[in-house]
Design a protein around this motif. Structure first.
Motif, mmCIF file in Angstrom:
data_model
loop_
_atom_site.group_PDB
_atom_site.id
_atom_site.type_symbol
_atom_site.label_atom_id
_atom_site.label_comp_id
_atom_site.label_asym_id
_atom_site.label_seq_id
_atom_site.Cartn_x
_atom_site.Cartn_y
_atom_site.Cartn_z
ATOM 1 N N THR A 46 0.809 -1.219 0.000
ATOM 2 C CA THR A 46 0.000 0.000 0.000
ATOM 3 C C THR A 46 0.843 1.270 0.000
ATOM 4 O OG1 THR A 46 -0.127 -0.059 2.419
ATOM 5 C CG2 THR A 46 -1.908 -1.132 1.198
ATOM 6 N N PHE A 47 2.135 1.123 0.297
ATOM 7 C CA PHE A 47 3.008 2.287 0.415
ATOM 8 C C PHE A 47 3.806 2.576 -0.853
ATOM 9 C CE2 PHE A 47 2.748 0.192 4.590
ATOM 10 C CZ PHE A 47 2.160 1.204 5.329
ATOM 11 N N ALA A 48 4.313 1.520 -1.498
ATOM 12 C CA ALA A 48 5.270 1.720 -2.576
ATOM 13 C C ALA A 48 5.448 0.438 -3.373
ATOM 14 C CB ALA A 48 6.624 2.157 -1.999
ATOM 15 N N SER A 49 6.166 0.578 -4.480
ATOM 16 C CA SER A 49 6.636 -0.588 -5.227
ATOM 17 C C SER A 49 8.158 -0.500 -5.322
ATOM 18 C CB SER A 49 6.020 -0.643 -6.625
ATOM 19 O OG SER A 49 6.434 0.468 -7.405
ATOM 20 N N ALA A 50 8.780 -1.658 -5.481
ATOM 21 C CA ALA A 50 10.235 -1.711 -5.579
ATOM 22 C C ALA A 50 10.629 -2.937 -6.382
ATOM 23 C CB ALA A 50 10.873 -1.751 -4.194
ATOM 24 N N ARG A 51 11.829 -2.901 -6.942
ATOM 25 C CA ARG A 51 12.367 -4.071 -7.647
ATOM 26 C C ARG A 51 13.784 -4.298 -7.174
ATOM 27 N NH1 ARG A 51 12.629 -6.531 -13.789
ATOM 28 N NH2 ARG A 51 10.991 -7.870 -13.013
ATOM 29 N N ASP B 148 6.661 3.786 3.306
ATOM 30 C CA ASP B 148 6.640 5.214 2.982
ATOM 31 C C ASP B 148 8.044 5.730 2.728
ATOM 32 O OD1 ASP B 148 3.939 5.834 2.955
ATOM 33 O OD2 ASP B 148 3.842 6.115 5.122
ATOM 34 N N THR B 149 9.023 5.065 3.328
ATOM 35 C CA THR B 149 10.435 5.294 3.041
ATOM 36 C C THR B 149 11.047 3.960 2.629
ATOM 37 O OG1 THR B 149 11.184 4.840 5.304
ATOM 38 C CG2 THR B 149 10.514 7.097 4.805
ATOM 39 N N MET B 150 12.231 4.012 2.056
ATOM 40 C CA MET B 150 12.986 2.773 1.820
ATOM 41 C C MET B 150 14.197 2.793 2.741
ATOM 42 S SD MET B 150 14.810 1.130 -1.574
ATOM 43 C CE MET B 150 13.430 0.105 -2.081
ATOM 44 N N ASP B 151 14.292 1.772 3.576
ATOM 45 C CA ASP B 151 15.372 1.675 4.542
ATOM 46 C C ASP B 151 16.256 0.483 4.174
ATOM 47 O OD1 ASP B 151 16.180 2.660 7.487
ATOM 48 O OD2 ASP B 151 16.445 0.486 7.354
ATOM 49 N N ILE B 152 17.564 0.722 4.049
ATOM 50 C CA ILE B 152 18.520 -0.330 3.687
ATOM 51 C C ILE B 152 19.591 -0.402 4.762
ATOM 52 C CG2 ILE B 152 20.049 -1.229 1.894
ATOM 53 C CD1 ILE B 152 18.132 1.702 0.820
ATOM 54 N N SER B 153 19.749 -1.569 5.369
ATOM 55 C CA SER B 153 20.787 -1.784 6.377
ATOM 56 C C SER B 153 21.728 -2.872 5.898
ATOM 57 C CB SER B 153 20.167 -2.190 7.721
ATOM 58 O OG SER B 153 19.412 -1.143 8.277
ATOM 59 N N LEU B 154 23.007 -2.536 5.771
ATOM 60 C CA LEU B 154 24.041 -3.496 5.382
ATOM 61 C C LEU B 154 24.824 -3.867 6.634
ATOM 62 C CD1 LEU B 154 25.483 -4.943 2.985
ATOM 63 C CD2 LEU B 154 27.016 -2.958 2.899
ATOM 64 N N ASN B 155 24.660 -5.120 7.063
ATOM 65 C CA ASN B 155 25.237 -5.578 8.335
ATOM 66 C C ASN B 155 26.443 -6.472 8.096
ATOM 67 O OD1 ASN B 155 22.928 -4.422 9.740
ATOM 68 N ND2 ASN B 155 21.772 -6.173 8.968
ATOM 69 N N THR B 156 27.535 -6.188 8.798
ATOM 70 C CA THR B 156 28.761 -6.967 8.703
ATOM 71 C C THR B 156 29.123 -7.478 10.092
ATOM 72 O OG1 THR B 156 29.566 -5.605 6.866
ATOM 73 C CG2 THR B 156 31.194 -6.939 8.035
ATOM 74 N N THR C 133 26.735 -1.842 11.244
ATOM 75 C CA THR C 133 25.634 -1.639 10.313
ATOM 76 C C THR C 133 25.781 -0.296 9.618
ATOM 77 O OG1 THR C 133 24.103 -2.984 11.626
ATOM 78 C CG2 THR C 133 23.128 -1.420 10.067
ATOM 79 N N LEU C 134 25.805 -0.324 8.299
ATOM 80 C CA LEU C 134 25.744 0.878 7.469
ATOM 81 C C LEU C 134 24.305 1.002 6.981
ATOM 82 C CD1 LEU C 134 27.446 3.145 6.043
ATOM 83 C CD2 LEU C 134 27.452 1.646 4.042
ATOM 84 N N ARG C 135 23.702 2.159 7.216
ATOM 85 C CA ARG C 135 22.275 2.295 6.953
ATOM 86 C C ARG C 135 21.985 3.544 6.132
ATOM 87 N NH1 ARG C 135 17.611 2.472 11.714
ATOM 88 N NH2 ARG C 135 15.780 2.570 10.351
ATOM 89 N N GLN C 136 21.124 3.370 5.150
ATOM 90 C CA GLN C 136 20.633 4.501 4.363
ATOM 91 C C GLN C 136 19.110 4.430 4.297
ATOM 92 O OE1 GLN C 136 20.769 4.957 -0.182
ATOM 93 N NE2 GLN C 136 22.482 6.258 0.447
ATOM 94 N N THR C 137 18.475 5.573 4.529
ATOM 95 C CA THR C 137 17.029 5.663 4.408
ATOM 96 C C THR C 137 16.686 6.716 3.367
ATOM 97 O OG1 THR C 137 16.757 5.075 6.744
ATOM 98 C CG2 THR C 137 14.856 6.053 5.626
ATOM 99 N N ILE C 138 15.886 6.305 2.382
ATOM 100 C CA ILE C 138 15.444 7.191 1.310
ATOM 101 C C ILE C 138 14.055 7.689 1.666
ATOM 102 C CG2 ILE C 138 14.889 7.335 -1.144
ATOM 103 C CD1 ILE C 138 16.899 5.030 -1.572
ATOM 104 N N VAL C 139 13.936 9.006 1.814
ATOM 105 C CA VAL C 139 12.687 9.616 2.270
ATOM 106 C C VAL C 139 12.122 10.484 1.142
ATOM 107 C CG1 VAL C 139 11.590 11.039 4.030
ATOM 108 C CG2 VAL C 139 13.607 9.671 4.622
ATOM 109 N N PRO C 140 11.023 10.073 0.518
ATOM 110 C CA PRO C 140 10.395 10.923 -0.491
ATOM 111 C C PRO C 140 9.854 12.206 0.144
ATOM 112 C CG PRO C 140 9.596 8.660 -0.616
ATOM 113 C CD PRO C 140 10.344 8.789 0.674
#
Length: 283
Positions: free
Chosen positions: A23-28, A136-144, A275-282
């Motif tokens: 209901t919030f978004a689409s992604a590929r 509503d946002t896209m949150d990406i966490s890269l964990n090592t 953890t390296l984290r990026q959040t994309i906020v429209p």
């Protein structure tokens, strides 16, 4: 375990894709490279990521655009001769596995893991996973996680290509301080104000910048939140795009890389993780 209902699995040219729609978004997402290719929030229907129309989507080469995963080194910072090892590491050219998916009130969460994390240039025991939440946002966490008995150092980045309508009508807000100019022998320079892109740009802002905003046509378009980073990289090849085989000569007009990065080295002790984290906020 099959994915949740909001995730559809498809294949094309030998690659497997995860298509998310809620209901919030689409992604590929491509399992080749653990590579996010698209994020479209439904509140405005506008794509936030840019993928080259000439990108290789057959596993022959890393994908140009979207969000490449750079790990365990950034660019050619691997301690060998340039070109001796793959630029940006070896995670973006292997097939990742879908470990887990779930649906929650804030969107769809997907956990991916690469097939291997030990290869020439990085021979330590560790686990890596990436957790992606599409809402509503896209949150990406890269964990090592260091699973071995000795500490190790690594660099990494979420090398995000953001879509902009036109680079000459784009401004970046929220970045201050100095940057290393890779185009001028790594010299230190002050961040421009206003921050616009007027030519080939390859800059490492050497500070743990947490918030940057991409403004298009005078209005906020996308906010980039970062955590666990020691730097923020800004890149646009400008006319140099013509020499990049998988990029349209004029593709630079519609993209801007703002990359949540570790470029100065991060030490992870045995049993510890980062953890390296990026959040994309429209906006």
């Amino acid at each position: 375990m099959p994915p949740v209902n909001s995730v559809t699995v498809s294949e094309s040219n030998g690659l497997t894709f995860l298509d998310v729609s809620n209901t919030f978004a689409s992604a590929r997402i491509s399992l080749f490279g653990g590579h996010i290719l698209s994020y479209i929030p439904k509140k405005d229907g506008k794509e936030r990521l840019w993928v080259s129309p000439h990108a290789y989507l057959n596993g022959e080469r890393p994908i140009r655009g979207g969000i490449p995963v750079c790990w365990p080194w950034f660019s050619d910072d691997h301690g060998r001769e340039k070109g001796a090892l793959p630029a940006h590491g070896f995670l973006r050219t292997q097939v990742w596995k879908l470990i887990h998916s779930e649906e929650a009130d804030n969107g769809t969460t997907i956990t991916l893991s690469p097939n291997f994390t030990r290869a020439e240039g990085f021979e330590y025991d560790c686990n890596v996973n990436m957790i992606i939440t599409v809402g509503d946002t896209m949150d990406i966490s890269l964990n090592t996680e260091n699973t071995g008995v000795t500490p190790f150092d690594f660099n990494c980045a979420l090398h995000t290509y953001f879509h902009v309508d036109h680079i000459q009508h784009t401004q970046i807000n929220g970045i201050e301080g100095q940057y290393q100019d890779k185009l001028d022998n790594w010299s230190l320079k002050p961040t421009p104000s206003p921050y616009t892109i007027t030519g080939e740009t390859d800059r490492i802002h050497v500070a743990p910048i947490k918030t940057a905003e991409i403004e298009v046509e005078g209005s906020p378009f996308t906010e980039v939140l970062s955590d666990g980073n020691d730097s923020l990289v800004v890149w646009n090849p400008w006319l140099g795009a013509a020499s990049i085989s998988d990029m349209d000569p004029f593709g630079y007009k519609h993209m801007l890389c703002v990359e949540t990065s570790i470029t100065q080295g991060k030490t992870v002790a045995p049993g510890a993780s980062h953890t390296l984290r990026q959040t994309i906020v429209p906006k």
